[in-house]
Write a protein that holds these residues in place. Structure first.
Motif, PDB file in Angstrom:
ATOM      1  N   LYS A 295       0.769  -1.167  -0.230  1.00 10.39           N
ATOM      2  CA  LYS A 295       0.032  -0.010  -0.111  1.00 10.39           C
ATOM      3  C   LYS A 295       1.015   1.116   0.048  1.00 10.39           C
ATOM      4  O   LYS A 295       0.603   2.257  -0.767  1.00 10.39           O
ATOM      5  N   THR A 296       1.939   1.205   0.648  1.00  6.96           N
ATOM      6  CA  THR A 296       2.949   2.271   0.726  1.00  6.96           C
ATOM      7  C   THR A 296       3.619   2.577  -0.604  1.00  6.96           C
ATOM      8  O   THR A 296       3.649   3.510  -1.009  1.00  6.96           O
ATOM      9  N   ASP A 297       4.098   1.394  -1.137  1.00  2.00           N
ATOM     10  CA  ASP A 297       4.542   1.477  -2.580  1.00  2.00           C
ATOM     11  C   ASP A 297       3.819   2.044  -3.636  1.00  2.00           C
ATOM     12  O   ASP A 297       3.826   2.704  -4.638  1.00  2.00           O
ATOM     13  N   LEU A 298       2.423   1.511  -3.467  1.00  5.69           N
ATOM     14  CA  LEU A 298       1.487   2.012  -4.364  1.00  5.69           C
ATOM     15  C   LEU A 298       1.001   3.788  -4.164  1.00  5.69           C
ATOM     16  O   LEU A 298       1.042   4.150  -5.208  1.00  5.69           O
ATOM     17  N   ALA A 299       1.073   3.992  -2.951  1.00  2.61           N
ATOM     18  CA  ALA A 299       0.697   5.328  -2.772  1.00  2.61           C
ATOM     19  C   ALA A 299       1.923   6.145  -3.168  1.00  2.61           C
ATOM     20  O   ALA A 299       1.611   7.408  -3.910  1.00  2.61           O
ATOM     21  N   ALA A 300       3.230   5.869  -3.197  1.00  4.64           N
ATOM     22  CA  ALA A 300       4.242   6.743  -3.433  1.00  4.64           C
ATOM     23  C   ALA A 300       4.117   6.749  -5.141  1.00  4.64           C
ATOM     24  O   ALA A 300       4.251   7.748  -5.745  1.00  4.64           O
ATOM     25  N   ALA A 301       3.819   5.499  -5.781  1.00  2.00           N
ATOM     26  CA  ALA A 301       3.797   5.626  -7.306  1.00  2.00           C
ATOM     27  C   ALA A 301       2.724   6.273  -7.754  1.00  2.00           C
ATOM     28  O   ALA A 301       2.713   7.096  -8.810  1.00  2.00           O
ATOM     29  N   LEU A 302       1.467   6.303  -7.174  1.00  2.00           N
ATOM     30  CA  LEU A 302       0.525   7.452  -7.409  1.00  2.00           C
ATOM     31  C   LEU A 302       0.795   8.854  -7.457  1.00  2.00           C
ATOM     32  O   LEU A 302       0.485   9.458  -8.465  1.00  2.00           O
ATOM     33  N   GLN A 303       1.818   9.079  -6.614  1.00  2.00           N
ATOM     34  CA  GLN A 303       2.100  10.585  -6.281  1.00  2.00           C
ATOM     35  C   GLN A 303       3.230  10.888  -7.354  1.00  2.00           C
ATOM     36  O   GLN A 303       2.933  11.937  -8.138  1.00  2.00           O
ATOM     37  N   THR A 304       3.967   9.909  -7.727  1.00  2.00           N
ATOM     38  CA  THR A 304       5.138  10.043  -8.835  1.00  2.00           C
ATOM     39  C   THR A 304       4.233  10.095 -10.206  1.00  2.00           C
ATOM     40  O   THR A 304       4.557  10.919 -11.092  1.00  2.00           O
ATOM     41  N   ALA A 305       3.232   9.242 -10.359  1.00  2.00           N
ATOM     42  CA  ALA A 305       2.681   9.121 -11.630  1.00  2.00           C
ATOM     43  C   ALA A 305       1.954  10.251 -11.840  1.00  2.00           C
ATOM     44  O   ALA A 305       1.954  10.870 -13.035  1.00  2.00           O
ATOM     45  N   ALA A 306       1.334  10.899 -11.008  1.00  2.00           N
ATOM     46  CA  ALA A 306       0.457  12.263 -10.979  1.00  2.00           C
ATOM     47  C   ALA A 306       1.487  13.399 -11.580  1.00  2.00           C
ATOM     48  O   ALA A 306       1.264  14.189 -12.314  1.00  2.00           O
ATOM     49  N   ALA A 307       2.434  13.487 -10.822  1.00  2.00           N
ATOM     50  CA  ALA A 307       3.545  14.460 -11.163  1.00  2.00           C
ATOM     51  C   ALA A 307       4.177  14.346 -12.285  1.00  2.00           C
ATOM     52  O   ALA A 307       4.607  15.194 -12.936  1.00  2.00           O
ATOM     53  N   ASN A 308       4.524  13.190 -12.888  1.00  2.00           N
ATOM     54  CA  ASN A 308       5.056  13.100 -14.208  1.00  2.00           C
ATOM     55  C   ASN A 308       4.340  12.509 -15.229  1.00  2.00           C
ATOM     56  O   ASN A 308       4.869  12.207 -16.302  1.00  2.00           O
ATOM     57  N   HIS A 309       2.898  12.246 -15.017  1.00  2.00           N
ATOM     58  CA  HIS A 309       2.130  11.993 -16.472  1.00  2.00           C
ATOM     59  C   HIS A 309       2.538  10.543 -16.655  1.00  2.00           C
ATOM     60  O   HIS A 309       2.472  10.507 -17.973  1.00  2.00           O
ATOM     61  N   ARG A 310       2.882   9.705 -15.993  1.00  2.00           N
ATOM     62  CA  ARG A 310       3.132   8.398 -16.126  1.00  2.00           C
ATOM     63  C   ARG A 310       1.891   7.448 -15.752  1.00  2.00           C
ATOM     64  O   ARG A 310       1.191   7.792 -14.935  1.00  2.00           O
TER      65      ARG A 310
END
Length: 147
Positions: free
Chosen positions: A25-40
């Motif tokens: 869940k922590t890894d997924l939350a971090a990925a969601l933040q990064t994805a939103a910031a980098n449009h990935r």
């Protein structure tokens, strides 16, 4: 008492690719933040370190043909399902029927919306597939280029 350890050559050298199940869940939350910031987009890879096909998929993700595509367009999150007894809530949330086999992938957009989930065990026999199957998958699900 005599104890005999089974050893398969080369298997000990295979690194764990799925982190502790408690990190999902922590890894997924971090990925969601990064994805939103980098449009990935996010690829959520459900599997286990015991799974040969999961290791083959990870090798294909990181080979010369696929690594540039993966790194340019996606964030890869490995979700450890233990022995089909961990992170079942995440598998259900992303509509992954684990009984069909792993590895199983879900693709999320940069806002976390589910775009795709493997519902029929498409990559379950990855060891009999080619790297090009992963290339096709990545090409199909990469985000459209902004014009």
């Amino acid at each position: 008492m005599l104890s005999i350890a089974a050893h398969t050559p080369g298997v000990a050298a295979v690194p764990d690719i799925y982190p502790d199940p408690g990190k999902a869940k922590t890894d997924l939350a971090a990925a969601l933040q990064t994805a939103a910031a980098n449009h990935r987009r996010i690829i959520v890879d459900f599997g286990g370190n015991w799974c040969t096909d999961c290791h083959v998929l990870d090798t294909y993700f990181h080979d010369a043909a696929n690594r540039p595509l993966l790194e340019a367009a996606f964030i890869l999150v490995h979700v450890n399902i233990g022995r089909l007894d961990q992170n079942l809530d995440l598998a259900e949330r992303y509509q992954i029927p684990l009984k069909k086999g792993v590895p199983a992938l879900a693709v999320l957009d940069s806002d976390g919306k589910l775009l795709y989930s493997q519902r029929t065990g498409e990559f379950e026999a990855m060891r009999r597939m080619q790297s090009s199957a992963v290339t096709e998958f990545l090409s199909q699900w990469k985000p459209a280029v902004a014009r």
